[in-house]
Design a protein around this motif. Structure first.
Motif, PDB file in Angstrom:
ATOM      1  N   GLY A 179      57.812 -64.410  75.623  1.00 53.86           N
ATOM      2  CA  GLY A 179      58.938 -63.634  76.095  1.00 53.86           C
ATOM      3  C   GLY A 179      59.304 -62.448  75.224  1.00 53.86           C
ATOM      4  N   LYS A 180      58.577 -62.263  74.119  1.00 55.70           N
ATOM      5  CA  LYS A 180      58.884 -61.142  73.225  1.00 55.70           C
ATOM      6  C   LYS A 180      57.648 -60.285  73.000  1.00 55.70           C
ATOM      7  CE  LYS A 180      62.758 -63.127  70.687  1.00 55.70           C
ATOM      8  NZ  LYS A 180      63.362 -63.344  69.345  1.00 55.70           N
ATOM      9  N   GLN A 181      57.886 -59.058  72.566  1.00 56.93           N
ATOM     10  CA  GLN A 181      56.772 -58.163  72.266  1.00 56.93           C
ATOM     11  C   GLN A 181      56.078 -58.574  70.967  1.00 56.93           C
ATOM     12  OE1 GLN A 181      58.381 -54.126  72.253  1.00 56.93           O
ATOM     13  NE2 GLN A 181      57.664 -53.816  74.345  1.00 56.93           N
ATOM     14  N   ARG A 182      54.831 -58.211  70.880  1.00 60.65           N
ATOM     15  CA  ARG A 182      54.075 -58.438  69.660  1.00 60.65           C
ATOM     16  C   ARG A 182      54.681 -57.565  68.555  1.00 60.65           C
ATOM     17  NH1 ARG A 182      47.680 -58.451  70.533  1.00 60.65           N
ATOM     18  NH2 ARG A 182      48.457 -59.894  72.147  1.00 60.65           N
ATOM     19  N   GLU A 183      54.879 -58.144  67.377  1.00 53.81           N
ATOM     20  CA  GLU A 183      55.521 -57.408  66.293  1.00 53.81           C
ATOM     21  C   GLU A 183      54.659 -57.427  65.040  1.00 53.81           C
ATOM     22  OE1 GLU A 183      59.251 -59.311  65.414  1.00 53.81           O
ATOM     23  OE2 GLU A 183      58.314 -61.128  64.640  1.00 53.81           O
ATOM     24  N   LEU A 184      54.800 -56.367  64.261  1.00 55.56           N
ATOM     25  CA  LEU A 184      54.037 -56.258  63.026  1.00 55.56           C
ATOM     26  C   LEU A 184      54.511 -57.275  62.000  1.00 55.56           C
ATOM     27  CD1 LEU A 184      52.081 -54.680  61.096  1.00 55.56           C
ATOM     28  CD2 LEU A 184      54.079 -53.311  60.469  1.00 55.56           C
ATOM     29  N   VAL A 185      53.567 -57.944  61.359  1.00 59.30           N
ATOM     30  CA  VAL A 185      53.868 -58.827  60.235  1.00 59.30           C
ATOM     31  C   VAL A 185      53.506 -58.110  58.929  1.00 59.30           C
ATOM     32  CG1 VAL A 185      53.330 -61.004  59.120  1.00 59.30           C
ATOM     33  CG2 VAL A 185      53.514 -60.903  61.617  1.00 59.30           C
ATOM     34  N   ALA A 186      52.280 -57.614  58.860  1.00 55.66           N
ATOM     35  CA  ALA A 186      51.819 -56.929  57.652  1.00 55.66           C
ATOM     36  C   ALA A 186      50.580 -56.105  57.974  1.00 55.66           C
ATOM     37  CB  ALA A 186      51.497 -57.932  56.539  1.00 55.66           C
ATOM     38  N   ARG A 187      50.402 -55.008  57.204  1.00 56.66           N
ATOM     39  CA  ARG A 187      49.194 -54.193  57.346  1.00 56.66           C
ATOM     40  C   ARG A 187      48.670 -53.862  55.960  1.00 56.66           C
ATOM     41  NH1 ARG A 187      47.471 -52.485  62.113  1.00 56.66           N
ATOM     42  NH2 ARG A 187      46.214 -50.779  61.276  1.00 56.66           N
ATOM     43  N   VAL A 188      47.354 -53.629  55.907  1.00 58.78           N
ATOM     44  CA  VAL A 188      46.714 -53.270  54.646  1.00 58.78           C
ATOM     45  C   VAL A 188      45.705 -52.167  54.910  1.00 58.78           C
ATOM     46  CG1 VAL A 188      45.001 -55.143  54.896  1.00 58.78           C
ATOM     47  CG2 VAL A 188      45.465 -54.170  52.627  1.00 58.78           C
ATOM     48  N   SER A 189      45.741 -51.145  54.062  1.00 59.82           N
ATOM     49  CA  SER A 189      44.784 -50.055  54.194  1.00 59.82           C
ATOM     50  C   SER A 189      43.457 -50.448  53.530  1.00 59.82           C
ATOM     51  CB  SER A 189      45.325 -48.783  53.542  1.00 59.82           C
ATOM     52  OG  SER A 189      45.334 -48.928  52.127  1.00 59.82           O
TER      53      SER A 189
END
Length: 119
Positions: A41-51
Motif C-alpha cells: 500500500g505504500k511507495q517504494r522508498e530509499l533506504v541507502a545508496r552507495v556510489s
C-alpha cells in the motif's frame, strides 16, 4: 543483467540481518547502487545508496543502524542491518545503475527479499 538479492528473513526486534545483492551478466561497470524498501500500500522508498567510490547516503530512519557497502571486484552490494525495529519490515529491493558499454547506462532492479521484524 541480473541483480540477485538475498539475506532476508524473520528476526526479533533488536536483532540483525545482512542483505546481499549480486550483479551478473554483461556489465561494463556498476555505478551507484542502492537498497529500497516497500510495504503493501505504500511507495517504494530509499533506504541507502552507495556510489562506486564508496560515498553513502541513508534514510533518516536507518542512520546509525544500517551500513551499506559494496565490493566492486565482486559486483556485490551489502546492507548490514542492526538494532532492527518492527517498522523496518518490508520487501527490500536492490537497484543498480549499470554501464552496459561506454555509451549506454540503464537502471536495473533485483527481486525483493523479505525482511520481517517481530516485536
Amino acid at each position: 543483467v541480473q541483480l540477485q538479492a538475498s539475506g532476508g528473513g524473520l528476526v526479533q526486534a533488536g536483532g540483525s540481518l545482512r542483505l546481499s545483492c549480486a550483479a551478473s551478466g554483461s556489465i561494463f561497470r556498476l555505478d551507484d547502487m542502492g537498497w529500497y524498501r516497500q510495504v503493501p500500500g505504500k511507495q517504494r522508498e530509499l533506504v541507502a545508496r552507495v556510489s562506486r567510490s564508496g560515498s553513502t547516503n541513508y534514510a533518516d530512519s536507518v542512520k546509525g543502524r544500517f551500513t551499506i557497502s559494496r565490493d566492486n571486484a565482486k559486483n556485490t552490494m551489502y546492507l548490514q542491518m542492526t538494532s532492527l525495529k518492527p517498522q523496518d519490515t518490508g520487501a527490500y529491493y536492490c537497484n543498480a545503475d549499470v554501464i552496459l558499454d561506454p555509451w549506454t547506462q540503464r537502471a536495473f532492479w533485483g527481486q525483493g527479499t523479505l525482511v520481517t521484524v517481530s516485536s
